[in-house]
Design a protein around this motif. Structure first.
Motif, PDB file in Angstrom:
ATOM      1  N   PRO A 386       0.839  -1.211   0.000  1.00 22.00           N
ATOM      2  CA  PRO A 386       0.000   0.000   0.000  1.00 22.00           C
ATOM      3  C   PRO A 386       0.871   1.256   0.000  1.00 22.00           C
ATOM      4  O   PRO A 386       1.926   1.295   0.634  1.00 22.00           O
ATOM      5  CB  PRO A 386      -0.798  -0.118   1.305  1.00 22.00           C
ATOM      6  N   LYS A 387       0.415   2.269  -0.699  1.00 26.82           N
ATOM      7  CA  LYS A 387       1.203   3.493  -0.818  1.00 26.82           C
ATOM      8  C   LYS A 387       0.904   4.499   0.289  1.00 26.82           C
ATOM      9  O   LYS A 387       1.726   5.379   0.569  1.00 26.82           O
ATOM     10  CB  LYS A 387       0.956   4.138  -2.193  1.00 26.82           C
ATOM     11  N   THR A 391      -2.698   3.446   5.843  1.00 27.66           N
ATOM     12  CA  THR A 391      -3.190   2.065   5.741  1.00 27.66           C
ATOM     13  C   THR A 391      -2.469   1.175   6.740  1.00 27.66           C
ATOM     14  O   THR A 391      -3.083   0.336   7.408  1.00 27.66           O
ATOM     15  CB  THR A 391      -2.981   1.526   4.316  1.00 27.66           C
ATOM     16  N   ALA A 418       6.664   1.359   0.466  1.00 25.56           N
ATOM     17  CA  ALA A 418       5.536   2.247   0.196  1.00 25.56           C
ATOM     18  C   ALA A 418       5.953   3.450  -0.647  1.00 25.56           C
ATOM     19  O   ALA A 418       5.109   4.069  -1.306  1.00 25.56           O
ATOM     20  CB  ALA A 418       4.929   2.722   1.512  1.00 25.56           C
TER      21      ALA A 418
END
Length: 516
Positions: A386-387, A391, A418
């Motif tokens: 996930p970037k 998150t 990320a």
């Protein structure tokens, strides 16, 4: 070679698989460079053990980009210990990879030669440093600035923000250094598999045999998919689920890690007269939780080094991997608990070694090899990070309800991935073939969970799975690491590599002491 402290192992990428395909239907890959004349000689002074064993070393030239075989090249460092068998009994070459990702493998042949016993005589044992690592053409990043130590007080959020800053800085240091923007997209597992095949071709061999552990196991599966007709006898030890993203694999480790802690707490409760951490498993777990909860407010100081809760969780994770480490883990928790209470502590050998590593100025750069393939590889095993940092924070906080000790670490392990921008344009490697493969897996592996090996086993339709009912990461040759061996697994590997005999069916090795 099972891996190093603070290293990450067992990685994977999302691969949607509608069903397996026979080896004959596997799509073609870019052409492998043809035979080249290698200049063999003594290995470097850094490889003293290889030189003492009579090994020779050389460099194999390979394309940086296999889709441009006439373009820039890099060099792969290889070692060779020649087969002892007579010419007619020699099988061929046996390559190996020690995992990581990011592990240099020139000297893995020494470990293998001892574990293989007489089966080693049939092979030229070939070690190699994967591209950009060790003595192969390297990739370097800008030097890391000194990492600020945690302050005397902290919060969960401050600890998290510190890890985000570190990850972002590592990604920047690697992206901006020298020619890295051009090199980094070619740090992929698919290219390492191609380099393996280039080594095979350079040695004039029609096929290669292979042993790989952890990430090296996943690499072996990639090789069978890309070069099925050139795969001879393949052994993969401690592999992962090819349908999971790399981040998902980290998350999936949370449950078996907590189960391992339960087992350790039971053992430690029975040793309360020694460790004084609690007379029941619940009390022992409570001692661990109190240590972590306190460190999320005031880091624990040992030998002048402040350890925040994320570092404590990392120490716990390292020592929970093997049953044989239970006394070391109990002693370490005792030391940390005393230090947190302000009592003078002379750390035990395991904690002292961890503190030495944490104090090392080379620590950040020692993690580079893992980052190259964890972050830059779009082909399995890798990818799926996930970037958005939030998150990780959200998943970390949610995990505390059911995984209070290890949930925060497996859900927040973004590393620099990320923020990594230099990734391969190649699609994922979808695993599905009928190449004969011998698989090994510990049922209670809390680094790469057992269910992942079952998923890969299902896709390698020609494979046989040997299960060891132990808590361990790595099954073959455990005795050489000072751990309890699994004789039936060792025999299965040596029989297969010596005679080509796969077990007739999947098998589970009996617990140590039951094996005859």
């Amino acid at each position: 070679m099972r891996g190093t402290a603070l290293a990450t192992a067992g990685l994977g990428l999302t691969c949607l698989l509608a069903g397996t395909v026979p080896a004959s239907a596997v799509p073609a890959t870019p052409a492998t460079p043809t035979h080249q004349r290698l200049v063999w000689g003594p290995c470097s002074p850094q490889q003293q053990e290889l030189n003492e064993a009579g090994a020779q070393c050389a460099k194999v030239t390979v394309p940086l980009d296999y889709s441009d075989p006439g373009g820039p090249t890099i060099r792969i460092a290889v070692s060779r210990i020649k087969a002892a068998a007579k010419h007619g009994e020699r099988r061929g070459i046996l390559l190996s990879n020690p995992g990581g990702p990011g592990g240099a493998g020139l000297a893995t042949t020494l470990y293998l030669r001892t574990a293989l016993k007489d089966a080693a005589d049939r092979y030229d044992l070939i070690g190699f440093d994967p591209r950009f690592l060790g003595e192969s053409t390297p990739i370097a990043c800008d030097p890391a600035a000194p990492t600020p130590a945690p302050g005397p007080t902290t919060t969960r959020r401050e600890d998290f923000e510190r890890s985000v800053r570190s990850a972002r800085d590592t990604a920047r240091r690697c992206r901006d250094h020298g020619d890295n923007a051009r090199l980094l997209p070619h740090a992929t597992s698919r290219n390492v598999a191609r380099d393996m095949d280039a080594i095979r071709a350079a040695l004039g061999e029609r096929r290669l045999s292979y042993y790989g552990v952890s990430y090296g196991a996943d690499l072996g599966a990639v090789y069978t998919q890309m070069f099925p007709r050139r795969a001879d006898r393949i052994v993969i030890d401690s592999s992962t689920d090819p349908t999971a993203t790399q981040y998902e694999l980290f998350q999936q480790a949370g449950k078996p890690l907590e189960e391992a802690l339960d087992a350790w707490a039971g053992w430690t409760a029975r040793q309360d007269d020694i460790y004084r951490l609690g007379k029941t498993p619940a009390q022992v777990r409570s001692s661990v939780q109190q240590l972590l909860d306190g460190a999320e407010q005031r880091p624990v100081t040992v030998s002048g080094i402040r350890l925040d809760a994320p570092l404590l969780r990392l120490v716990l994770r390292q020592l929970i991997q093997h049953e044989e480490y239970d006394p070391a883990l109990a002693g370490t928790v005792r030391d940390l608990t005393d230090a947190a209470a302000g009592r003078p502590v002379e750390p035990g050998p395991e904690l002292a070694a961890m503190l030495e590593l944490l104090a090392s100025p080379e620590l950040a750069d020692s993690m580079l090899g893992g980052a190259l393939f964890m972050c830059g590889d779009n082909g399995w095993p890798a990818g799926g990070w996930p970037k958005n940092p939030e998150t990780y924070w959200t998943n970390m906080e949610r995990s505390r309800a059911t995984q209070p000790v290890f949930g925060p670490i497996v859900n927040s392990m973004m590393a620099p991935c990320a923020f990594w921008t230099s990734t391969s344009r190649e699609p994922a490697t979808v695993i599905g073939n009928d190449v004969p493969v011998l698989m090994l897996q510990a049922r209670r592996d809390n680094n790469v969970p057992y269910e992942g090996a079952l998923a890969l086993h299902h896709r390698l339709t020609g494979s046989r799975l040997v299960t060891a009912d132990i808590r361990s990461h790595g099954v073959y040759g455990r005795g050489l690491d000072g751990l309890t061996p699994v004789p039936c697994a060792d025999r299965a590997v040596n029989d297969y590599l010596r005679d080509g005999t796969l077990p007739g069916a999947d098998l589970t090795c009996p617990r140590t002491g039951e094996d005859r």
